[in-house]
Scaffold this motif. Structure first.
Motif, short mmCIF file in Angstrom:
data_model
loop_
_atom_site.label_atom_id
_atom_site.label_comp_id
_atom_site.label_asym_id
_atom_site.label_seq_id
_atom_site.Cartn_x
_atom_site.Cartn_y
_atom_site.Cartn_z
N UNK A 95 5.76 -2.95 -12.39
CA UNK A 95 5.61 -3.52 -11.04
C UNK A 95 6.94 -3.59 -10.31
N UNK A 96 8.00 -3.90 -11.05
CA UNK A 96 9.30 -4.14 -10.40
C UNK A 96 10.37 -3.11 -10.76
N UNK A 97 10.06 -2.20 -11.66
CA UNK A 97 11.09 -1.30 -12.16
C UNK A 97 10.79 0.17 -11.97
N UNK A 98 11.58 1.00 -12.67
CA UNK A 98 11.43 2.45 -12.68
C UNK A 98 11.51 3.05 -11.26
N UNK A 99 12.42 2.49 -10.46
CA UNK A 99 12.53 2.92 -9.06
C UNK A 99 12.93 4.39 -8.94
N UNK A 100 13.76 4.87 -9.86
CA UNK A 100 14.20 6.26 -9.77
C UNK A 100 13.03 7.22 -9.98
N UNK A 101 12.21 6.96 -10.98
CA UNK A 101 11.03 7.80 -11.22
C UNK A 101 10.09 7.75 -10.03
N UNK A 102 9.87 6.57 -9.49
CA UNK A 102 8.96 6.44 -8.36
C UNK A 102 9.48 7.18 -7.13
N UNK A 103 10.81 7.11 -6.93
CA UNK A 103 11.38 7.76 -5.76
C UNK A 103 11.42 9.27 -5.87
N UNK A 104 11.80 9.77 -7.02
CA UNK A 104 11.92 11.21 -7.21
C UNK A 104 10.58 11.90 -7.42
N UNK A 123 -0.93 -8.82 -3.16
CA UNK A 123 -0.02 -8.19 -4.11
C UNK A 123 -0.85 -7.61 -5.25
N UNK A 124 -0.50 -6.40 -5.69
CA UNK A 124 -1.33 -5.72 -6.67
C UNK A 124 -1.42 -6.46 -8.00
N UNK A 125 -0.30 -6.99 -8.48
CA UNK A 125 -0.33 -7.69 -9.75
C UNK A 125 -1.06 -9.03 -9.62
N UNK A 126 -0.86 -9.71 -8.50
CA UNK A 126 -1.60 -10.96 -8.27
C UNK A 126 -3.09 -10.70 -8.19
N UNK A 127 -3.49 -9.59 -7.57
CA UNK A 127 -4.90 -9.22 -7.51
C UNK A 127 -5.46 -9.05 -8.92
N UNK A 128 -4.73 -8.32 -9.75
CA UNK A 128 -5.20 -8.06 -11.11
C UNK A 128 -5.32 -9.35 -11.92
N UNK A 129 -4.36 -10.24 -11.78
CA UNK A 129 -4.42 -11.52 -12.50
C UNK A 129 -5.59 -12.37 -11.99
N UNK A 130 -5.82 -12.34 -10.69
CA UNK A 130 -6.96 -13.08 -10.12
C UNK A 130 -8.27 -12.55 -10.70
N UNK A 131 -8.40 -11.23 -10.76
CA UNK A 131 -9.62 -10.64 -11.30
C UNK A 131 -9.81 -10.98 -12.77
N UNK A 132 -8.70 -11.03 -13.54
CA UNK A 132 -8.80 -11.39 -14.95
C UNK A 132 -9.33 -12.81 -15.12
N UNK A 144 1.34 -5.40 4.03
CA UNK A 144 1.30 -4.46 2.92
C UNK A 144 -0.09 -4.43 2.30
N UNK A 145 -0.39 -3.32 1.66
CA UNK A 145 -1.61 -3.20 0.88
C UNK A 145 -1.22 -2.75 -0.52
N UNK A 146 -2.08 -3.02 -1.52
CA UNK A 146 -3.48 -3.42 -1.44
C UNK A 146 -3.65 -4.89 -1.03
N UNK A 147 -4.88 -5.18 -0.65
CA UNK A 147 -5.26 -6.54 -0.34
C UNK A 147 -6.70 -6.74 -0.81
N UNK A 148 -6.93 -7.82 -1.53
CA UNK A 148 -8.27 -8.17 -1.99
C UNK A 148 -8.79 -9.34 -1.18
#
Length: 211
Positions: free
Chosen positions: A103-112, A67-76, A54-58
């Motif tokens: 990161x983990x929610x709003x699946x309906x909005x993302x899908x539609x 993982x996108x959130x792990x990337x952001x925390x690493x950069x912080x 999967x991507x993104x990848x840093x």
């Protein structure tokens, strides 16, 4: 540093850490993977980079974060001078909660309503579940904007704002108006503010050029 990203028209997951990495001011190499290729070509292009497929990848030296959130925390943590999270522990915790909810929610909005930066705004009928997602987002935005006084969710721009920038693009593309979901104006103005950020506009220009 190298950030492996997906097609800029569609990839919300890679937009978020890209915005955060841009905020650090550090130079980085951008490696683009074309999404939605046929016959497994996208997966084959990702595999040499990402252990998860999967991507993104840093990539930062011998460190690879997928993982996108792990990337952001690493950069912080790697670039504290960029102030990607506020110093106040309560504000930081609320910002992390907001980012994790996206990161983990709003699946309906993302899908539609997938991100589609190449599309012109259009009116669509969204399901009750997606409407509930929108109401929750509008309420979350208003609560944080009220608590911290704006102009961004935690006052100053943070990782939480990177996480909701793709939502602002969806609202624009699918003509979803926060005022129809309980907003008195602050959430709508916030969405517009996200889409006026220079880093997002740079990404959008590339997306509209077909990248």
């Amino acid at each position: 540093m190298e950030l492996v990203i997906g097609t800029k028209r569609w990839s919300t997951w890679t937009l978020r850490p890209w915005l955060v990495l841009k905020r650090t001011g550090e130079p980085f190499t951008e490696t683009l993977i074309q999404l939605r290729q046929q016959d497994g070509a996208t997966e084959a292009a990702i595999r040499p980079h990402s252990p998860s497929g999967l991507i993104p990848l840093l990539k930062d030296g011998d460190v690879a974060i997928w993982d996108s959130l792990a990337i952001c925390e690493y950069l912080a943590e790697r670039f504290p001078q960029a102030k990607l999270w506020p110093a106040d522990p309560a504000a930081r915790a609320l910002g992390r909660a907001a980012a994790a909810e996206m990161h983990s929610g709003f699946a309906s909005l993302r899908g539609e309503c997938p991100m589609a930066l190449e599309d012109q705004p259009k009116s669509v009928e969204i399901s009750d579940l997606t409407q509930a997602n929108v109401r929750r987002i509008v309420r979350l935005w208003n609560d944080l904007l009220t608590r911290f006084g704006g102009p961004y969710l935690l006052g100053e721009w943070s990782i939480a704002d990177a996480y909701y920038t793709p939502v602002a693009t969806r609202f624009r593309t699918y003509s979803i108006h926060p005022s129809d979901y309980g907003d008195a104006g602050a959430a709508g103005a916030y969405a517009e503010r996200l889409l006026e950020q220079p880093d997002f506009l740079e990404w959008e220009r590339a997306a509209q050029a077909g990248v």
